[in-house]
Design an enzyme around this catalytic site. Structure first.
Site, PDB file in Angstrom:
ATOM      1  N   MET A   1      -6.376  -0.928  -3.394  1.00 55.93           N
ATOM      2  CA  MET A   1      -7.033  -0.927  -4.716  1.00 55.93           C
ATOM      3  C   MET A   1      -6.336  -2.075  -5.408  1.00 55.93           C
ATOM      4  O   MET A   1      -5.324  -2.487  -5.793  1.00 55.93           O
ATOM      5  CB  MET A   1      -6.307   0.193  -5.618  1.00 55.93           C
ATOM      6  CG  MET A   1      -6.495   1.466  -4.905  1.00 55.93           C
ATOM      7  SD  MET A   1      -6.146   2.804  -6.006  1.00 55.93           S
ATOM      8  CE  MET A   1      -4.536   2.391  -6.499  1.00 55.93           C
TER       9      MET A   1
ATOM     10  N   CYS B   1      -1.159   6.460 -12.330  1.00 53.73           N
ATOM     11  CA  CYS B   1      -1.830   5.461 -11.321  1.00 53.73           C
ATOM     12  C   CYS B   1      -1.845   6.520 -10.086  1.00 53.73           C
ATOM     13  O   CYS B   1      -3.088   6.554  -9.518  1.00 53.73           O
ATOM     14  CB  CYS B   1      -0.801   4.545 -10.913  1.00 53.73           C
ATOM     15  SG  CYS B   1      -1.696   3.209  -9.669  1.00 53.73           S
TER      16      CYS B   1
ATOM     17  N   ASP C   1       5.978  -0.088   3.508  1.00 59.92           N
ATOM     18  CA  ASP C   1       5.731   1.340   3.759  1.00 59.92           C
ATOM     19  C   ASP C   1       4.130   1.685   4.049  1.00 59.92           C
ATOM     20  O   ASP C   1       4.037   2.520   5.079  1.00 59.92           O
ATOM     21  CB  ASP C   1       6.181   2.052   2.434  1.00 59.92           C
ATOM     22  CG  ASP C   1       7.697   1.783   2.315  1.00 59.92           C
ATOM     23  OD1 ASP C   1       8.526   1.526   3.178  1.00 59.92           O
ATOM     24  OD2 ASP C   1       8.157   1.881   0.943  1.00 59.92           O
ATOM     25  N   SER C   2       3.472   1.269   3.383  1.00 61.88           N
ATOM     26  CA  SER C   2       1.921   1.547   3.560  1.00 61.88           C
ATOM     27  C   SER C   2       1.628   0.992   4.803  1.00 61.88           C
ATOM     28  O   SER C   2       0.433   1.463   5.458  1.00 61.88           O
ATOM     29  CB  SER C   2       1.074   1.521   2.576  1.00 61.88           C
ATOM     30  OG  SER C   2       1.061   0.133   1.967  1.00 61.88           O
TER      31      SER C   2
ATOM     32  N   ALA D   1      -4.230   4.071   1.856  1.00 62.85           N
ATOM     33  CA  ALA D   1      -4.110   3.177   0.806  1.00 62.85           C
ATOM     34  C   ALA D   1      -3.089   1.920   1.060  1.00 62.85           C
ATOM     35  O   ALA D   1      -1.903   2.647   1.297  1.00 62.85           O
ATOM     36  CB  ALA D   1      -3.750   4.024  -0.475  1.00 62.85           C
TER      37      ALA D   1
ATOM     38  N   CYS E   1       4.383  -2.508 -11.301  1.00 61.07           N
ATOM     39  CA  CYS E   1       3.540  -3.580 -10.698  1.00 61.07           C
ATOM     40  C   CYS E   1       3.280  -4.709 -11.593  1.00 61.07           C
ATOM     41  O   CYS E   1       3.103  -5.675 -11.274  1.00 61.07           O
ATOM     42  CB  CYS E   1       2.627  -2.917  -9.840  1.00 61.07           C
ATOM     43  SG  CYS E   1       1.240  -2.402 -10.629  1.00 61.07           S
TER      44      CYS E   1
ATOM     45  N   GLY F   1       2.591  -3.565   1.335  1.00 64.85           N
ATOM     46  CA  GLY F   1       4.046  -3.361   1.573  1.00 64.85           C
ATOM     47  C   GLY F   1       4.294  -2.949   2.898  1.00 64.85           C
ATOM     48  O   GLY F   1       3.283  -2.599   3.684  1.00 64.85           O
TER      49      GLY F   1
END
Lengths: 398, 359
Positions: free
Chosen positions: B36, B108, B16-17, B10, B205, B14
């Site tokens: 997503m 979420c 981190d992902s 996912a 967000c 950003g």
């Protein structure tokens, strides 16, 4: 890097390691275009210049215009180059409507089909916001246009009719010539979005009888960023893009010489291949459809028995399987296809075309579009069917 | 040769992902990226201007795509607007209208990332689902999957993961859980990831600069005024525009003048009242939680470390009662602003054992 499509008489590029079955989205570049790109790029002058630097690019345009005119069955001067199918459609709708309304203010009605491309639908919406009345002719689940509805919708207030020759999602062909006659009987203009017809069936705008018709270069093995609006001789349509006097004062902006030259080159080389394309691709499609029915239980071919362009298969997959997931799985396995929906652009709405045809939202979410082209081979089809059947079996077992 | 394991990552756009995806590629997995799309940024409050780090702006989707291109992995945008609205936004609005302070990120995670996206993971024939969360999954000697806090304790995001079901843990990967943020940025830089210097996203967000109150108002369509009352006397101090503008422990923007600093000490949806009082009234030891999710063995009477909000260091509390519907906890030391709608999450050392919603 370059491998060629199977037909020796008209070659186009092919991606290594991938099977491209999305020719209604775009087509691979023709080798004859590839061969000449650099040569055209060197002709960098402005075609409108009076000096000699402008002569070679001007000549490129002229040759291309002749070839494209020949390809679509029109006089070269009836060909106005645009940036693509969407601009052509926007121009035809807005320009056609404004022109008609200026002549007779009572002409405020625009007739479109319920399954037009978004560039027609959204342009119609724009006109609606300007006071036009938009009438949408229904198309059945089988892909048949409601001609009785169409005829009863036509009247002396109809400014413009815009109906596509072939649908981009299902491939269905609509009876343009007879619809044109009816429109002309009430004095309406007739525009035809011919983007999905060109290169797949013989196109002849004069025998269609239309006043305007849109075409796109990249749907026919040429470069992106180039399209055509055919405007019948004698018809003056209000411009969409104002400025310089290019395209006989109809469409301003320095011409996209490379795109236009590519379109001309394909038109020249391809014109006599259309009938062999038709036969070759139709045979492949039959294999594909037989394979789908044999190996994928519960698959529905949309409007299978209606007249369609030879390369397009719209299917509704068996229940419990999302078209989007199938598309992604196929993509990972090396196959390029599309769903009937616009999901890829980030929208959650399923295909407006399919829902307009009476498919439920759930059905539309299970749709998949497979569109063949010059490079497609029998092996492509076989591999595709095997992969698809496997993916669907796995998805159904989840 | 063994078939490579396939992982769906996912990717929010950003850092981190993005690093999570890069690490998995480096580790030899077959990686598929997905973003997503949870919110239609064209029609709502989201603003795509620089510095507004959101997971729903088109800029973030494009960033994620650029990272996927750099890593040469397949990438898809998965539309989640409908479930996001259903499971996250609706609940968020309802909670605020009931005088609570919700944590939409937990829903979420629970309903979208680790349910909806987990389903997509299976559909795409992937073996694992990875995210950029700061958390770790460990397998105990007895074979039990455990949720463990990240190496970077300041960034640790296990708090937002307490509602995950035990069954999903074997499918999850948190590749950045072993990393400290500064090192992770260095790695992103070294790898040439296009988002290496992107600012961290903060806050919720889908909430814009105007704050959650304005968001709730836009959803409800109006303010819902009520009284501001002095705690404990009940003296009326003024009017407020809606209880959803307030949160427990809030001091600023109360709209009253007082010689002593006043705080929101209670929000009462039954009479639409906001109670203001001295800070001392914010402290208490007891709390009751509901919808408890258990990920590790917990004994009644056991003393655990409990966090009552994301940025809470955690405090020792005794599990007093473990009922069907409610659990009750008792802190050793009084805690400030135990807020309904937030979560109480239990830890034994670094292992997350479970949690529930504060009533």
């Amino acid at each position: 890097m370059l491998i060629y499509g199977a037909m020796p008489d008209f070659r186009c590029l092919k991606e290594k390691g991938r099977i491209f079955l999305d020719h209604n989205a775009t087509t691979p570049l023709a080798q004859c275009v590839m061969d000449k790109l650099l040569e055209w790029a060197k002709v960098w002058g402005n075609p409108s210049s009076i000096h000699q630097t402008g002569r070679a690019p001007k000549a490129l345009l002229r040759e291309a215009r002749n070839a494209v005119g020949d390809f679509i069955g029109s006089h070269p001067l009836e060909v106005a180059f645009t940036s693509g199918g969407s601009e052509s459609n926007n121009w035809a709708l807005k320009g056609g409507y404004w022109t008609q309304k200026a002549k007779d203010p009572r002409r405020q009605e625009v007739i479109v089909s319920a399954v037009e491309h978004p560039s027609v639908m959204k342009a119609a919406k724009f006109l609606e916001d300007q006071g036009a009345k938009i009438i949408k002719v229904p198309v059945s689940r089988e892909g048949v246009m409601d001609l009785d509805f169409y005829e009863s919708a036509l009247n002396e207030k109809t400014a413009l009719v815009s109906i596509m020759y072939a649908n981009n999602e299902t491939g269905h062909i609509f009876p343009i010539p007879s619809m044109v006659k009816k429109a002309h009987e009430v004095g309406a203009l007739f525009h035809c979005d011919g983007v999905q017809a060109l290169g797949k069936v013989t196109v002849n705008v004069q025998s269609w009888g239309v006043d305007m018709a849109s075409f796109s270069a990249h749907k026919c093995y040429s470069l992106k960023g180039c399209g055509v609006l055919y405007i019948r001789k004698g018809l003056v349509v209000e411009s969409l893009i104002h400025g310089g006097g290019q395209e006989r004062r109809r469409r301003a902006g320095t011409e996209n010489t490379l795109g236009i030259a590519s379109f001309g080159e394909v038109a020249k080389n391809y014109k006599d291949q259309v009938s062999s394309f038709y036969e070759k691709v139709l045979a492949l499609r039959k294999r594909l459809e037989e394979g789908l029915k044999e190996f994928v239980d519960g698959v529905e071919i949309i409007g299978e028995n209606q007249k369609r362009v030879p390369n397009t298969v719209g299917v509704i997959l068996p229940s419990g399987v999302y078209g989007e997931s199938v598309l992604m799985n196929l993509d990972i396995e090396g196959f390029s296809v599309s769903t009937g929906s616009a999901c890829s652009s980030g929208s959650s709405e399923p295909s407006a075309t399919l829902t307009a045809m009476g498919f439920s939202r759930q059905e539309a979410e299970r749709s998949l579009r497979i569109s063949l082209g010059w490079g497609s081979t029998e092996e492509d089809i076989q591999e595709f069917i095997i992969a698809l059947a496997k993916i669907i079996r796995r998805l159904k077992s989840l | 040769m063994l078939k490579k394991k396939r992982v769906l990552v996912a990717m929010s756009g950003g850092v981190d992902s993005s690093v999570a995806a890069a690490l998995l590629v480096e580790q030899g997995y077959e990686v598929v990226g997905a973003t997503m799309q949870v919110w239609d940024y064209s029609k709502n409050t989201c603003d795509v201007s620089e510095g507004f780090g959101t997971c729903c702006s088109s800029i973030d989707v494009e960033d994620a795509r650029a990272v996927a291109d750099a890593l040469q992995i397949p990438f898809y945008v998965i539309n989640c607007e409908e479930p996001f609205y259903q499971y996250v936004i609706d609940d968020f609005v309802q909670n605020y209208l009931q005088g609570q302070t919700p944590i939409p990120c937990v829903h979420c995670n629970g309903f979208l990332k680790f349910k909806y996206l987990l389903q997509k993971m299976k559909e795409l024939n992937c073996d694992y689902l990875a995210t950029g969360h700061y958390a770790k999954i460990k397998r105990s000697p007895s074979g039990e999957y455990q949720l463990i806090t990240s190496v970077d304790t300041w960034k640790d995001q296990t708090y937002f993961l307490f509602s995950l079901s035990k069954e999903v843990l074997p499918y999850l990967m948190f590749p950045v859980g072993d990393w400290e943020k500064p090192r992770l940025r260095e790695y992103a830089e070294k790898k040439g990831l296009p988002v290496a210097r992107k600012k961290d996203s903060t806050g919720i967000c889908f909430i814009g600069k105007e704050g959650h109150g304005a968001f709730i108002r836009s959803q409800v369509g109006k303010d819902i005024p009520g009284p501001l009352l002095r705690y404990p006397s009940g003296e009326k101090l003024g009017e407020h525009r809606g209880i959803f503008y307030f949160t427990y422990g809030q001091r600023k923007g109360l709209g009253v003048c007082s010689d002593r600093p006043l705080y929101v000490v209670k929000i009462d949806p039954s009479n639409n009242a906001v109670w203001l009082g001295e800070e001392e009234y914010l402290f208490s030891r007891e709390l009751k939680i509901k919808n408890v999710n258990v990920l590790g063995r917990i004994r009644k009477g056991e003393e655990l470390k409990v966090k009552i909000r994301f940025h809470h260091a955690g405090a020792a509390a005794e599990v007093c009662d473990v009922g069907e519907a409610f659990w009750s906890l008792r802190f050793k030391e009084p805690q400030r602003a135990i807020t309904p709608g937030q979560a109480a999450v239990f830890y034994r050392d670094s292992q997350l054992l479970g949690g529930g919603w504060i009533c």
